[in-house]
Design a protein around this motif. Structure first.
Motif, PDB file in Angstrom:
ATOM      1  N   CYS A   1     -32.914  67.029  51.704  1.00  0.00           N
ATOM      2  CA  CYS A   1     -33.260  65.769  51.045  1.00  0.00           C
ATOM      3  C   CYS A   1     -32.078  65.213  50.262  1.00  0.00           C
ATOM      4  O   CYS A   1     -31.745  64.025  50.372  1.00  0.00           O
ATOM      5  CB  CYS A   1     -34.453  65.975  50.116  1.00  0.00           C
ATOM      6  N   GLU A   2     -31.436  66.070  49.458  1.00  0.00           N
ATOM      7  CA  GLU A   2     -30.296  65.606  48.665  1.00  0.00           C
ATOM      8  C   GLU A   2     -29.123  65.225  49.558  1.00  0.00           C
ATOM      9  O   GLU A   2     -28.431  64.231  49.309  1.00  0.00           O
ATOM     10  CB  GLU A   2     -29.861  66.688  47.670  1.00  0.00           C
ATOM     11  N   ALA A   3     -28.896  66.002  50.609  1.00  0.00           N
ATOM     12  CA  ALA A   3     -27.773  65.722  51.511  1.00  0.00           C
ATOM     13  C   ALA A   3     -27.953  64.376  52.205  1.00  0.00           C
ATOM     14  O   ALA A   3     -27.026  63.557  52.262  1.00  0.00           O
ATOM     15  CB  ALA A   3     -27.651  66.838  52.546  1.00  0.00           C
ATOM     16  N   ALA A   4     -29.145  64.137  52.738  1.00  0.00           N
ATOM     17  CA  ALA A   4     -29.410  62.894  53.463  1.00  0.00           C
ATOM     18  C   ALA A   4     -29.324  61.690  52.530  1.00  0.00           C
ATOM     19  O   ALA A   4     -28.747  60.650  52.879  1.00  0.00           O
ATOM     20  CB  ALA A   4     -30.788  62.965  54.120  1.00  0.00           C
ATOM     21  N   HIS A   5     -29.886  61.823  51.345  1.00  0.00           N
ATOM     22  CA  HIS A   5     -29.865  60.722  50.382  1.00  0.00           C
ATOM     23  C   HIS A   5     -28.437  60.370  49.978  1.00  0.00           C
ATOM     24  O   HIS A   5     -28.044  59.201  49.947  1.00  0.00           O
ATOM     25  CB  HIS A   5     -30.681  61.101  49.148  1.00  0.00           C
ATOM     26  N   ALA A   6     -27.628  61.401  49.674  1.00  0.00           N
ATOM     27  CA  ALA A   6     -26.249  61.151  49.222  1.00  0.00           C
ATOM     28  C   ALA A   6     -25.407  60.516  50.316  1.00  0.00           C
ATOM     29  O   ALA A   6     -24.677  59.549  50.072  1.00  0.00           O
ATOM     30  CB  ALA A   6     -25.617  62.470  48.755  1.00  0.00           C
ATOM     31  N   ALA A   7     -25.491  61.062  51.532  1.00  0.00           N
ATOM     32  CA  ALA A   7     -24.675  60.534  52.630  1.00  0.00           C
ATOM     33  C   ALA A   7     -25.025  59.076  52.918  1.00  0.00           C
ATOM     34  O   ALA A   7     -24.143  58.235  53.104  1.00  0.00           O
ATOM     35  CB  ALA A   7     -24.868  61.400  53.874  1.00  0.00           C
ATOM     36  N   ALA A   8     -26.328  58.788  52.945  1.00  0.00           N
ATOM     37  CA  ALA A   8     -26.759  57.415  53.236  1.00  0.00           C
ATOM     38  C   ALA A   8     -26.370  56.460  52.114  1.00  0.00           C
ATOM     39  O   ALA A   8     -25.938  55.333  52.364  1.00  0.00           O
ATOM     40  CB  ALA A   8     -28.269  57.389  53.463  1.00  0.00           C
ATOM     41  N   LYS A   9     -26.499  56.916  50.868  1.00  0.00           N
ATOM     42  CA  LYS A   9     -26.173  56.042  49.741  1.00  0.00           C
ATOM     43  C   LYS A   9     -24.686  55.714  49.713  1.00  0.00           C
ATOM     44  O   LYS A   9     -24.284  54.634  49.254  1.00  0.00           O
ATOM     45  CB  LYS A   9     -26.602  56.702  48.427  1.00  0.00           C
ATOM     46  N   MET A  10     -23.871  56.626  50.216  1.00  0.00           N
ATOM     47  CA  MET A  10     -22.426  56.373  50.277  1.00  0.00           C
ATOM     48  C   MET A  10     -22.052  55.398  51.384  1.00  0.00           C
ATOM     49  O   MET A  10     -20.907  54.968  51.474  1.00  0.00           O
ATOM     50  CB  MET A  10     -21.684  57.686  50.472  1.00  0.00           C
ATOM     51  N   GLY A  11     -23.012  55.071  52.248  1.00  0.00           N
ATOM     52  CA  GLY A  11     -22.744  54.104  53.307  1.00  0.00           C
ATOM     53  C   GLY A  11     -22.604  54.701  54.687  1.00  0.00           C
ATOM     54  O   GLY A  11     -22.353  53.971  55.661  1.00  0.00           O
TER      55      GLY A  11
ATOM     56  N   ALA B   1     -20.180  62.777  54.346  1.00  0.00           N
ATOM     57  CA  ALA B   1     -19.962  61.335  54.405  1.00  0.00           C
ATOM     58  C   ALA B   1     -18.510  60.985  54.095  1.00  0.00           C
ATOM     59  O   ALA B   1     -17.909  60.121  54.748  1.00  0.00           O
ATOM     60  CB  ALA B   1     -20.895  60.630  53.425  1.00  0.00           C
ATOM     61  N   ALA B   2     -17.937  61.664  53.101  1.00  0.00           N
ATOM     62  CA  ALA B   2     -16.536  61.394  52.719  1.00  0.00           C
ATOM     63  C   ALA B   2     -15.602  61.656  53.886  1.00  0.00           C
ATOM     64  O   ALA B   2     -14.624  60.915  54.095  1.00  0.00           O
ATOM     65  CB  ALA B   2     -16.149  62.261  51.523  1.00  0.00           C
ATOM     66  N   LYS B   3     -15.874  62.691  54.661  1.00  0.00           N
ATOM     67  CA  LYS B   3     -15.018  63.024  55.809  1.00  0.00           C
ATOM     68  C   LYS B   3     -15.029  61.897  56.835  1.00  0.00           C
ATOM     69  O   LYS B   3     -13.997  61.551  57.415  1.00  0.00           O
ATOM     70  CB  LYS B   3     -15.516  64.329  56.447  1.00  0.00           C
ATOM     71  N   VAL B   4     -16.191  61.316  57.038  1.00  0.00           N
ATOM     72  CA  VAL B   4     -16.321  60.229  58.012  1.00  0.00           C
ATOM     73  C   VAL B   4     -15.745  58.925  57.468  1.00  0.00           C
ATOM     74  O   VAL B   4     -15.115  58.147  58.202  1.00  0.00           O
ATOM     75  CB  VAL B   4     -17.812  60.041  58.385  1.00  0.00           C
TER      76      VAL B   4
ATOM     77  N   GLU C   1     -28.029  55.416  69.934  1.00  0.00           N
ATOM     78  CA  GLU C   1     -27.274  55.114  68.725  1.00  0.00           C
ATOM     79  C   GLU C   1     -26.675  56.398  68.164  1.00  0.00           C
ATOM     80  O   GLU C   1     -27.352  57.417  68.060  1.00  0.00           O
ATOM     81  CB  GLU C   1     -28.181  54.448  67.681  1.00  0.00           C
ATOM     82  N   HIS C   2     -25.385  56.357  67.796  1.00  0.00           N
ATOM     83  CA  HIS C   2     -24.709  57.516  67.247  1.00  0.00           C
ATOM     84  C   HIS C   2     -24.726  57.449  65.720  1.00  0.00           C
ATOM     85  O   HIS C   2     -24.840  56.377  65.130  1.00  0.00           O
ATOM     86  CB  HIS C   2     -23.268  57.587  67.750  1.00  0.00           C
ATOM     87  N   PHE C   3     -24.605  58.600  65.084  1.00  0.00           N
ATOM     88  CA  PHE C   3     -24.688  58.694  63.631  1.00  0.00           C
ATOM     89  C   PHE C   3     -23.387  59.236  63.046  1.00  0.00           C
ATOM     90  O   PHE C   3     -22.671  59.993  63.691  1.00  0.00           O
ATOM     91  CB  PHE C   3     -25.854  59.603  63.218  1.00  0.00           C
ATOM     92  N   ASP C   4     -23.115  58.826  61.816  1.00  0.00           N
ATOM     93  CA  ASP C   4     -21.990  59.418  61.092  1.00  0.00           C
ATOM     94  C   ASP C   4     -22.335  60.837  60.666  1.00  0.00           C
ATOM     95  O   ASP C   4     -21.535  61.764  60.808  1.00  0.00           O
ATOM     96  CB  ASP C   4     -21.647  58.582  59.847  1.00  0.00           C
ATOM     97  N   VAL C   5     -23.543  60.983  60.116  1.00  0.00           N
ATOM     98  CA  VAL C   5     -23.978  62.275  59.576  1.00  0.00           C
ATOM     99  C   VAL C   5     -25.397  62.574  60.058  1.00  0.00           C
ATOM    100  O   VAL C   5     -26.274  61.710  59.983  1.00  0.00           O
ATOM    101  CB  VAL C   5     -23.970  62.274  58.029  1.00  0.00           C
ATOM    102  N   ILE C   6     -25.595  63.793  60.557  1.00  0.00           N
ATOM    103  CA  ILE C   6     -26.940  64.289  60.848  1.00  0.00           C
ATOM    104  C   ILE C   6     -27.231  65.428  59.881  1.00  0.00           C
ATOM    105  O   ILE C   6     -26.398  66.312  59.669  1.00  0.00           O
ATOM    106  CB  ILE C   6     -27.090  64.781  62.295  1.00  0.00           C
TER     107      ILE C   6
END
Length: 627
Positions: free
Chosen positions: A20-30, A393-396, A6-11
């Motif tokens: 922690c903040e980076a992962a939470h924000a990216a995931a919350k944005m979808g 996340a915004a870039k993706v 499985e590929h990811f948008d953001v690692i």
């Protein structure tokens, strides 16, 4: 080598405060997000001081919460002592600080991440960054896995080639007890990213039973201090406790000065630079020889441990010398050191190689956050992690870049400094770094930034409704109070003017004129008071912001050839070519670039824009046959 199916948008690499903040924000944005960390048990770990907030730092935690981050919420429900620092001074420097139960804090942070949709958390150590045609495509782990992604956030803390120093002893590690990350540095250098070396340190931890608290000063907490603007049900605070203050002695100073040759800092074994504003105890004794004593804070690490953090005595002296000088302090005569102090050197990315989005200039899709950018402190890391997570996340997801500025946030001040100033030591936030600090108070972070968080999907509609009601109440009440007059000293005086008098608070006029003044609750009441009391100063700073905003809006095209501008000085050409500023305002803050250089650059940009317009007009003016 196995490629994860499985590929990811953001690692996100690293489970520290930035990760922690980076992962939470990216995931919350979808965005489909993977948090990859060396040890799942150390997610959100407080490697040094068991506290959140402080001068400048507390402002940033409030900003993180206003935008939609989680640090403020995590500390609110795991803090064991809360204080409002500088409460006797002006509102610009009021700053919340909380002592944390460090184990509860890490558990709370890990739990919030585990419950976040779109986020997978896996244990693994990144060894190599994969790219194609200058763009991130994935990572290779030490365990032999390949994870593919569209954006990568590197939040490696002090782990990149980390080296611990205790006297003459050297240990490889990202922090005590954890191995270093070895392959990342080589991978970054291979991608053309320039690295440097910095140093930080941590003090010893001692057993609570070995402290004579009768020889210390008790430091209780304050009531009503919070970091989050949102009330969370079912999240009660743990039992509150006191910290304690003690002091070094003349004996302490003599022991340290007589053993300087054994310190890794003073023996030459450490070549890199540490934080000037958080000096080691050796530095304090050398730089302030005439000072009779230095303050030490004894801070509990939690409610279920007897470890006490000895704040103020960071050192790289050998363990026997540590024991000797700690025991020279009267309250610590029988101190039992449970964990020794140490200094740590680590690789970081030299400043000037990132955009305000925290994306690297060399590799598209690679973002940096935290100590890898040369900062120090949990709060500085978390602020960067939030911005990096949003932008990755915004870039993706095809959203516009998320940019904070010096005029709207302390986080914006920090990121601008990282983009334009050459760091010579680990970067720490202070209120003095902000030109417009009366506008950037900790109490109004939601008014400044919450709408931006909502725009990117990090703030809920009910939270925005609450903010809009607050804004409406502020506007309505300040106007209404200006129309209510009372006979004071024989003349009619509006309540707004009365409130502006020294020593008069909103609670005073609420008490004296209950039929005229409305009680909106402590938060809005304070906002009304500050808005009226400091209206003149705030208006002046707003005018300064407006005056400077024109050069912040002048864009410098990516790829602009500064060396082709013949009138620029050689130093300016070199500095501008390295930093590649995105605006004229950024260019003006680069060390070595003078006001005269900015004038030359402004003319060159204007000439370039005029030529582009002329070219478009020429192309548009064609006859029927295209000639």
């Amino acid at each position: 080598m196995w490629e994860y199916p499985e590929h990811f948008d953001v690692i996100v690499m690293g489970g520290g405060h930035a990760g922690c903040e980076a992962a939470h924000a990216a995931a919350k944005m979808g965005a489909r997000t993977l948090l990859l960390t060396m040890n799942l048990d150390t997610i959100g770990k407080m490697s040094c001081n068991p506290a959140i907030g402080g001068i400048g730092k507390g402002h940033m935690v409030r900003e993180i919460d206003a935008i939609g981050g989680i640090m403020g919420k995590a500390i609110d429900c795991t803090g064991i002592q809360f204080r409002m620092l500088n409460s006797a001074k002006g509102p610009a420097v009021w700053a919340p600080r909380a002592q944390a139960d460090k184990w509860l804090y890490a558990q709370e942070m890990k739990s919030r991440l585990e419950e976040r949709e779109n986020l997978e958390i896996k244990q693994g150590t990144i060894e190599e960054i994969l790219t194609e045609a200058g763009r991130v495509t994935g990572v290779v782990t030490k365990e032999g896995l390949i994870y593919k992604c569209k954006s990568l956030i590197l939040s490696s803390g002090t782990f990149m080639k980390g080296l611990l120093h205790i006297g003459e002893t050297q240990l490889t590690g990202g922090r005590s007890g954890d191995p270093p990350a070895v392959g990342i540095s080589a991978s970054l250098e291979k991608l053309g990213i320039r690295l440097g070396r910095l140093k930080t340190g941590t003090p010893p931890r001692i057993h609570k039973r070995s402290i004579d608290f009768s020889l210390t000063e008790e430091q209780p907490g304050d009531e009503g201090v919070r970091f989050s603007f949102d009330e969370e049900e079912g999240k009660p605070r743990p039992r509150q406790v006191s910290c304690h203050i003690t002091y070094t002695t003349e004996e302490t100073k003599n022991i340290i000065l007589n053993n300087l040759h054994l310190s890794a800092m003073y023996s030459g074994r450490i070549q890199s630079v540490g934080p000037r504003y958080c000096p080691s105890i050796e530095d304090k004794m050398v730089r302030f020889k005439d000072k009779e004593r230095h303050q030490i804070f004894l801070e509990p690490e939690g409610l279920t441990t007897n470890e006490v953090y000895v704040n103020g005595v960071s050192t790289s002296l050998p363990q026997d010398v540590q024991r000797e000088f700690i025991r020279s302090i009267p309250a610590l005569r029988n101190a039992e050191i449970m964990r020794p102090a140490y200094a740590i050197e680590y690789d970081y990315v030299v400043s000037g190689q990132i955009y305000p989005t925290l994306e690297t200039k060399q590799v598209e899709g690679l973002f940096l956050s935290g100590q890898v950018n040369g900062t120090t402190g949990y709060e500085e890391a978390a602020g960067q992690g939030l911005v990096a997570g949003i932008n990755a996340a915004a870039k993706v997801l095809g959203k516009p870049p998320f940019i904070l500025t010096r005029a709207n946030s302390y986080i914006g001040v920090m990121i601008d400094d990282l983009c334009t100033k050459g760091l010579t030591e680990p970067y720490r936030m202070f209120t003095s770094r902000a030109e417009h600090r009366l506008l950037l108070r900790q109490d109004n972070a939601d008014l400044r930034l919450r709408a931006m968080g909502y725009e990117y999907g990090l703030i809920s509609r009910p939270a925005m409704d609450h903010l809009e009601r607050k804004v409406a109440a502020l506007e309505e009440e300040t106007k209404r109070l200006s129309k209510i007059f009372k006979q004071i000293d024989g003349k009619g005086t509006p309540l707004t003017q009365l409130l502006c008098r020294p020593g008069v608070s909103y609670s005073d006029i609420l008490r004296d004129y209950p039929e005229d003044v409305r009680d909106y609750g402590a938060d809005i009441n304070m906002q009304i008071e500050l808005k009226l009391k400091y209206a003149g100063y705030i208006d002046r700073q707003m005018a300064e912001v407006d005056k400077l905003s024109h050069i912040e809006k002048i864009k410098v095209p990516r790829g602009f050839d500064f060396k082709a501008v013949s009138s620029l000085r050689h130093e300016a050409k070199e500095k501008l070519s390295f930093h590649t500023p995105e605006t004229l305002g950024q260019a003006s803050r680069i060390s070595g670039v003078s006001p005269a250089d900015i004038t030359v650059l402004m003319i060159a940009l204007g000439r370039r824009e005029k030529q582009a317009v002329c070219q478009e007009e020429t192309e548009d003016f064609q006859g029927p046959c295209g000639c």
